[in-house]
Design an enzyme around this catalytic site. Structure first.
Site, PDB file in Angstrom:
ATOM      1  N   HIS A 120       4.181   2.246  -7.846  1.00 21.50           N
ATOM      2  CA  HIS A 120       3.225   3.246  -7.344  1.00 21.50           C
ATOM      3  C   HIS A 120       3.418   4.585  -8.062  1.00 21.50           C
ATOM      4  O   HIS A 120       3.694   5.612  -7.450  1.00 21.50           O
ATOM      5  CB  HIS A 120       3.349   3.431  -5.836  1.00 21.50           C
ATOM      6  CG  HIS A 120       2.123   4.060  -5.222  1.00 21.50           C
ATOM      7  ND1 HIS A 120       1.793   3.938  -3.899  1.00 21.50           N
ATOM      8  CD2 HIS A 120       1.140   4.853  -5.762  1.00 21.50           C
ATOM      9  CE1 HIS A 120       0.669   4.598  -3.636  1.00 21.50           C
ATOM     10  NE2 HIS A 120       0.259   5.167  -4.767  1.00 21.50           N
ATOM     11  N   ARG A 137      -4.803   0.735  -3.516  1.00 23.49           N
ATOM     12  CA  ARG A 137      -3.811   0.667  -2.456  1.00 23.49           C
ATOM     13  C   ARG A 137      -3.433  -0.792  -2.246  1.00 23.49           C
ATOM     14  O   ARG A 137      -4.267  -1.692  -2.388  1.00 23.49           O
ATOM     15  CB  ARG A 137      -4.348   1.257  -1.144  1.00 23.49           C
ATOM     16  CG  ARG A 137      -4.503   2.771  -1.146  1.00 23.49           C
ATOM     17  CD  ARG A 137      -3.149   3.468  -1.153  1.00 23.49           C
ATOM     18  NE  ARG A 137      -3.254   4.912  -0.993  1.00 23.49           N
ATOM     19  CZ  ARG A 137      -3.352   5.763  -2.000  1.00 23.49           C
ATOM     20  NH1 ARG A 137      -3.389   5.313  -3.257  1.00 23.49           N
ATOM     21  NH2 ARG A 137      -3.421   7.070  -1.778  1.00 23.49           N
ATOM     22  N   GLU A 161       4.885  -1.949   0.944  1.00 23.95           N
ATOM     23  CA  GLU A 161       5.320  -0.981  -0.059  1.00 23.95           C
ATOM     24  C   GLU A 161       6.259   0.032   0.587  1.00 23.95           C
ATOM     25  O   GLU A 161       5.929   0.554   1.657  1.00 23.95           O
ATOM     26  CB  GLU A 161       4.099  -0.272  -0.653  1.00 23.95           C
ATOM     27  CG  GLU A 161       4.427   0.632  -1.813  1.00 23.95           C
ATOM     28  CD  GLU A 161       3.189   1.269  -2.433  1.00 23.95           C
ATOM     29  OE1 GLU A 161       3.130   2.522  -2.459  1.00 23.95           O
ATOM     30  OE2 GLU A 161       2.284   0.523  -2.864  1.00 23.95           O
TER      31      GLU A 161
END
Length: 316
Positions: free
Chosen positions: A279, A232, A260
């Site tokens: 991602h 993450r 993000e």
């Protein structure tokens, strides 16, 4: 809204597209839209929409007074945790162990190899019709440190095995022994980082790992080392990483960032020796069939009154 009963199951996929679902449950489709498919108070099993963010994941939880299982379709649960306090006691929160290991491990290896072998530079060279020959680092003979040795970390090591690494070092929250060798406790990192040519992050995001990769962590990595993040974004202190990248001391390959999505104009986009993917660690053709198999298995156990798998925590 459709009529509901106490055995409602909210799914982000059409029930008819999932083989093996048990009878006797009322399947309703909800993938994060503004309108709920039924009264949340009648939901017994809630499958969180995939990759729709924390706001969507948490939105119905406050009304789910009868829910018994909350099932994510991700390995991490950080997007659901802000709403756990809204749930009654005894709700089982399950993650998607078994769904993302292969895809995330594939991407981790792709990022390592692409970064070491200079693939982004070759792509830019092709665009400019430039022949960028030369010597580039190999993964062979490198020391690799995996931070976060759960099922994804183990899958990454599986894929490292043919690449003739000098060694693979494993780190998790607490020390243990595996068939491949020892797993070091996370508090041993300061002694392990100076010997790591490649550091791969696959740890969950929680209060103990948020900002784990800060200035001290990065300073302990040797000159020229590569940091790969498939965990993450918030596991890494972005400003600290930028400082190391802009100095040219470290390299990075990042599937996740903080913030993000990475906004236009952010300095990470153009940091030297940095490769960014958006991602997509788990977003592959392997996701859907594995996710559907997981749900069929979980709901079969649930309908039969058997323990569900992958329970991460139970609300209290």
């Amino acid at each position: 809204m459709t009529s509901a009963s106490a055995n409602d199951v909210w799914l982000p996929f059409a029930a008819e597209d999932i083989d093996g679902l048990p009878e006797g449950l009322n399947y309703l489709f909800w993938d994060g839209g503004r309108e709920y498919p039924a009264d949340p108070s009648d939901c017994a099993f809630y499958v969180v929409p995939y990759m729709k963010g924390s706001e969507v994941a948490v939105r119905p939880l406050g009304g789910m007074g009868a829910v018994q299982v909350v099932q994510t379709l991700s390995a991490g649960i950080d997007h659901v945790q802000p709403g756990l306090g809204l749930l009654p006691a005894g709700v089982r929160l399950c993650n998607a162990k078994g769904v993302h290991e292969a895809s995330t491990a594939e991407l981790a290896l792709a990022l390592v190899l692409a970064s070491l072998r200079g693939i982004p530079g070759f792509v830019h060279g092709q665009d400019k019709e430039e022949w960028r020959s030369g010597f580039y680092p190999a993964l062979a003979d490198k020391s690799v440190l995996i931070v976060g040795y759960g099922s994804i970390g183990a899958a990454i090591e599986d894929r490292l095995a043919p690449f003739e690494c000098a060694r693979v070092v494993r780190v998790a929250r607490s020390a243990r022994t595996t068939g491949r060798g020892p797993v070091h406790a996370i508090d041993e990192l300061p002694a392990l980082l100076p010997d790591a040519d490649v550091v791969i992050l696959s740890t969950p995001l929680n209060p103990s790992t948020q900002g784990l990769v800060g200035r001290d962590f990065l300073a302990a990595m040797p000159d020229g080392a590569l940091l790969v993040n498939v965990a993450r974004g918030a596991v890494v202190d972005t400003e600290a990483l930028l400082s190391e990248l802009e100095s040219g001391r470290l390299r990075a390959a990042l599937d996740v960032t903080d913030p993000e999505p990475l906004p236009a104009g952010h300095p990470l986009w153009h940091a030297p020796h940095t490769l960014i993917s958006p991602h997509v660690g788990g977003s592959t053709s392997a996701f859907l069939p594995r996710a559907k198999r997981l749900l069929a298995g979980q709901l079969t156990r649930f309908a039969a009154g058997e323990p569900v798998a992958n329970v991460v925590l139970t609300t209290g």
